[in-house]
Design a protein around this motif. Sequence first.
Motif, mmCIF file in Angstrom:
data_model
loop_
_atom_site.group_PDB
_atom_site.id
_atom_site.type_symbol
_atom_site.label_atom_id
_atom_site.label_comp_id
_atom_site.label_asym_id
_atom_site.label_seq_id
_atom_site.Cartn_x
_atom_site.Cartn_y
_atom_site.Cartn_z
ATOM 1 N N ALA A 138 54.448 20.142 27.492
ATOM 2 C CA ALA A 138 54.273 21.425 26.816
ATOM 3 C C ALA A 138 53.671 21.152 25.450
ATOM 4 O O ALA A 138 53.836 20.062 24.883
ATOM 5 N N SER A 139 52.974 22.156 24.905
ATOM 6 C CA SER A 139 52.348 21.999 23.600
ATOM 7 C C SER A 139 52.341 23.344 22.891
ATOM 8 O O SER A 139 52.183 24.388 23.525
ATOM 9 N N LEU A 140 52.546 23.319 21.578
ATOM 10 C CA LEU A 140 52.541 24.550 20.797
ATOM 11 C C LEU A 140 52.056 24.249 19.389
ATOM 12 O O LEU A 140 52.054 23.089 18.940
ATOM 13 N N THR A 141 51.618 25.305 18.688
ATOM 14 C CA THR A 141 51.235 25.153 17.285
ATOM 15 C C THR A 141 52.484 24.844 16.471
ATOM 16 O O THR A 141 53.503 25.521 16.601
ATOM 17 N N ALA A 142 52.428 23.818 15.658
ATOM 18 C CA ALA A 142 53.605 23.391 14.911
ATOM 19 C C ALA A 142 54.005 24.446 13.883
ATOM 20 O O ALA A 142 53.135 25.088 13.274
ATOM 21 N N PRO A 143 55.306 24.640 13.660
ATOM 22 C CA PRO A 143 55.749 25.562 12.608
ATOM 23 C C PRO A 143 55.221 25.134 11.249
ATOM 24 O O PRO A 143 54.953 23.956 10.999
ATOM 25 N N GLN A 144 55.095 26.110 10.347
ATOM 26 C CA GLN A 144 54.565 25.852 9.012
ATOM 27 C C GLN A 144 55.649 25.851 7.945
ATOM 28 O O GLN A 144 55.350 25.741 6.753
ATOM 29 N N VAL A 145 56.905 25.966 8.347
ATOM 30 C CA VAL A 145 58.037 25.919 7.410
ATOM 31 C C VAL A 145 59.119 25.043 8.012
ATOM 32 O O VAL A 145 59.142 24.781 9.222
ATOM 33 N N ASP A 146 60.042 24.571 7.156
ATOM 34 C CA ASP A 146 61.178 23.795 7.647
ATOM 35 C C ASP A 146 61.951 24.608 8.675
ATOM 36 O O ASP A 146 62.221 25.799 8.477
ATOM 37 N N THR A 147 62.315 23.961 9.758
ATOM 38 C CA THR A 147 63.093 24.648 10.775
ATOM 39 C C THR A 147 63.884 23.642 11.589
ATOM 40 O O THR A 147 63.469 22.488 11.739
ATOM 41 N N THR A 148 65.025 24.093 12.098
ATOM 42 C CA THR A 148 65.868 23.226 12.927
ATOM 43 C C THR A 148 66.035 23.776 14.335
ATOM 44 O O THR A 148 66.821 23.232 15.112
ATOM 45 N N ASP A 149 65.318 24.855 14.665
ATOM 46 C CA ASP A 149 65.540 25.503 15.963
ATOM 47 C C ASP A 149 64.260 25.590 16.799
ATOM 48 O O ASP A 149 64.056 26.553 17.525
ATOM 49 N N VAL A 150 63.385 24.587 16.683
ATOM 50 C CA VAL A 150 62.203 24.569 17.533
ATOM 51 C C VAL A 150 62.630 24.324 18.980
ATOM 52 O O VAL A 150 63.419 23.417 19.257
ATOM 53 N N GLU A 151 62.137 25.136 19.875
ATOM 54 C CA GLU A 151 62.423 24.924 21.292
ATOM 55 C C GLU A 151 61.106 24.671 22.021
ATOM 56 O O GLU A 151 60.187 25.481 21.958
ATOM 57 N N ILE A 152 61.040 23.537 22.694
ATOM 58 C CA ILE A 152 59.865 23.184 23.485
ATOM 59 C C ILE A 152 60.272 23.227 24.950
ATOM 60 O O ILE A 152 61.143 22.457 25.377
ATOM 61 N N VAL A 153 59.677 24.145 25.687
ATOM 62 C CA VAL A 153 60.021 24.338 27.097
ATOM 63 C C VAL A 153 58.982 23.619 27.950
ATOM 64 O O VAL A 153 57.799 23.980 27.942
ATOM 65 N N LEU A 154 59.421 22.611 28.664
ATOM 66 C CA LEU A 154 58.514 21.855 29.514
ATOM 67 C C LEU A 154 58.168 22.647 30.765
ATOM 68 O O LEU A 154 59.034 23.265 31.382
ATOM 69 N N SER A 155 56.909 22.618 31.116
ATOM 70 C CA SER A 155 56.484 23.241 32.361
ATOM 71 C C SER A 155 56.640 22.244 33.491
ATOM 72 O O SER A 155 56.777 21.041 33.273
#
Length: 651
Positions: free
Chosen positions: A253-270
């Motif tokens: 999976a791939s997504l545009t990276a967040p632009q602020v500090d965050t601890t809740d990024v979820e990457i869902v694999l296809s």
Amino acid sequence: MTGTGSARSVLWPLVVLILAAVVWIWVPGTEKPFSESSTEVLEPVGSGSQSSSEAVMEPLPEDREEAVETEVPPSAAEDRVETDRVESVPTSELRGMVLDLEGRPRAGVDIVLRVGGAPVRSLGRSDGGGRFAVALPFPEGELIAVEEGWVALRGTRFGPTNLELEHVLVLAPSLALAGQVVDSERQPVAKAAVRFALDPAAWTHLTVPLDKTFTPHSPWRVETDAEGRFRIARAVVSPAARLSAFTDDGRRASLTAPQVDTTDVEIVLSAADDSEPTPLRVTGRVVDGEGQPVADAEVRLPGSSTRTDPQGRFELAGETAPDHLVLCAWKRGYGPAVLESFGQRLREHVEQWPDLPPNPVELRLGEILAIEGRLVSGDGRGQEGFRVMLLDPTILDDFSIPFRTVETPGWNRGDPATTGEGGRFRIEGLLDRPYQLRFLHPTRLIRHDSDPIEAGSKNAIVRLPIDAVRDRLEGRVVSRTGVPVPRVSVAAAMISMASETGHTWESGSETVTNEGGRFVLGDVPRRHLLLELAGEAILPTKFEVPEVLPGAGLEVVVSLRCFVQVEPGTGPIPYAFEVHDAAGETLIIHDIRRRSRSSTSRKVLDEGRSRALAVDDTAATVIFYDRSGRVLGSVPWSPVPGEVVPATIDG
């Protein structure tokens, strides 16, 4: 060279206006769904490591040597003999600027000197316009820009041959990213690779020349823990940053990276079957410099190729990723044609017009361009037997070693060019642009990178540094406790080419440490030298030799080889295990056999058992896991160098 640069700066705005005019092309019934500034519309044809889950990752610059590089008339070529030695260069002033990724100057930034890859001290700060002028305490070294809350993306290597140039340092604001990788059913995925990388588009706002800077090879990369979690402590704020995850079984999976500090990024694999890029049909034609069709030309995208018909037309399958993908064409007797960033254009087309095929494109073959010249030593003598490679080719496929490039298509991937009598060389198949050349002696391990040379140059002179070779390298191999380690094989080595996916090695002279752990190697390169160390008493390792040796002498610290063997206990039968040090860091487990060697951070067991496996002498704990990646238990473990110590899990 200065006059040429000025002419280009005047002509560039005119070229941009012409290209912009070509981009808008009318298509019946719709706006232009896909445009290419170097193409014209045609009638339609038919209708490819970090083992822990957390990384504080500062990109490290590529070690790159700078050299004097000029095209000179034949009559003047022999007059360019340099007599000054590097050691005689006095303390000098170096000027440059500090920019962010948007091309804006950064004021008040520390300009830090690095020697041998290690920060030494700050030499000064950038002024209100981002510019700096610092006095250099050494004739050669590296500079990076350091600012709290920012990441150094590009630095510069300076030396006697480029002090008069303006050097560019690039920073980007940092941020912390953390989150979890899950599957399509929202279950955590352990041991998934998570990568944070900058798209090449990130550098498009930098309008200043970057020829004298170097950029890291590797992106940020970490691995998820047993709960699928990951953390990247010093990522980069950029709209061109991508965050991706993938597993060995093909899920990604791939997504545009967040632009602020965050601890809740979820990457869902296809699912693996769903991860294939969207296929497209790319059509067009190949023509010569006069616009006449060229038959039987090879046209290639990564993973797909075809040949043109008698009218020069072609059709082949394309993909929407990666953005840097190029479309190119070759035929013997012509220079290659290339449309760069073609993958990005395909992706943008699919996003805007998913139901329309891209417009046909035109690839125009050019004249055959080459770089000819001589490689000479500091006293002007020709240097024979050096391989000549392109340091900055146009990459077609970077998932192979050596790379498949536009300049070296399938019919031209034989032996690399080599300097002959008098140090003469010729490398051809080039595009109309400057190139840096890498010269490498395969046995003496001397590696030197030229300054950019314009394709078509016929009398380029490339000069090796006068101190390229170290007559004698002495050192000592010791354990972590400072005890000398005898009978260790010490071999000279050098990385010849590298990419994100692999590298190629060259090996040189070899020796063995004596009873006092001491060794001597003669006639080795002063720069880019690695030592490969191996022996029955240690874990195999590589050591980067600094260009400037420490005053106390070269000392190489190695890990003594210890052995762990997992055996069933009274507790549950584990599926896999890891070994951690006292700080909780995961250590590498080595399976060393007579004819093979493999390494992993987590070893799968055979019904709760393992053979004797080599580990670091800093090991302190063995962690056991079940098949789902859940921790079953941990036991303290004390290594003994050279001996097998069992580890069991009891109820």
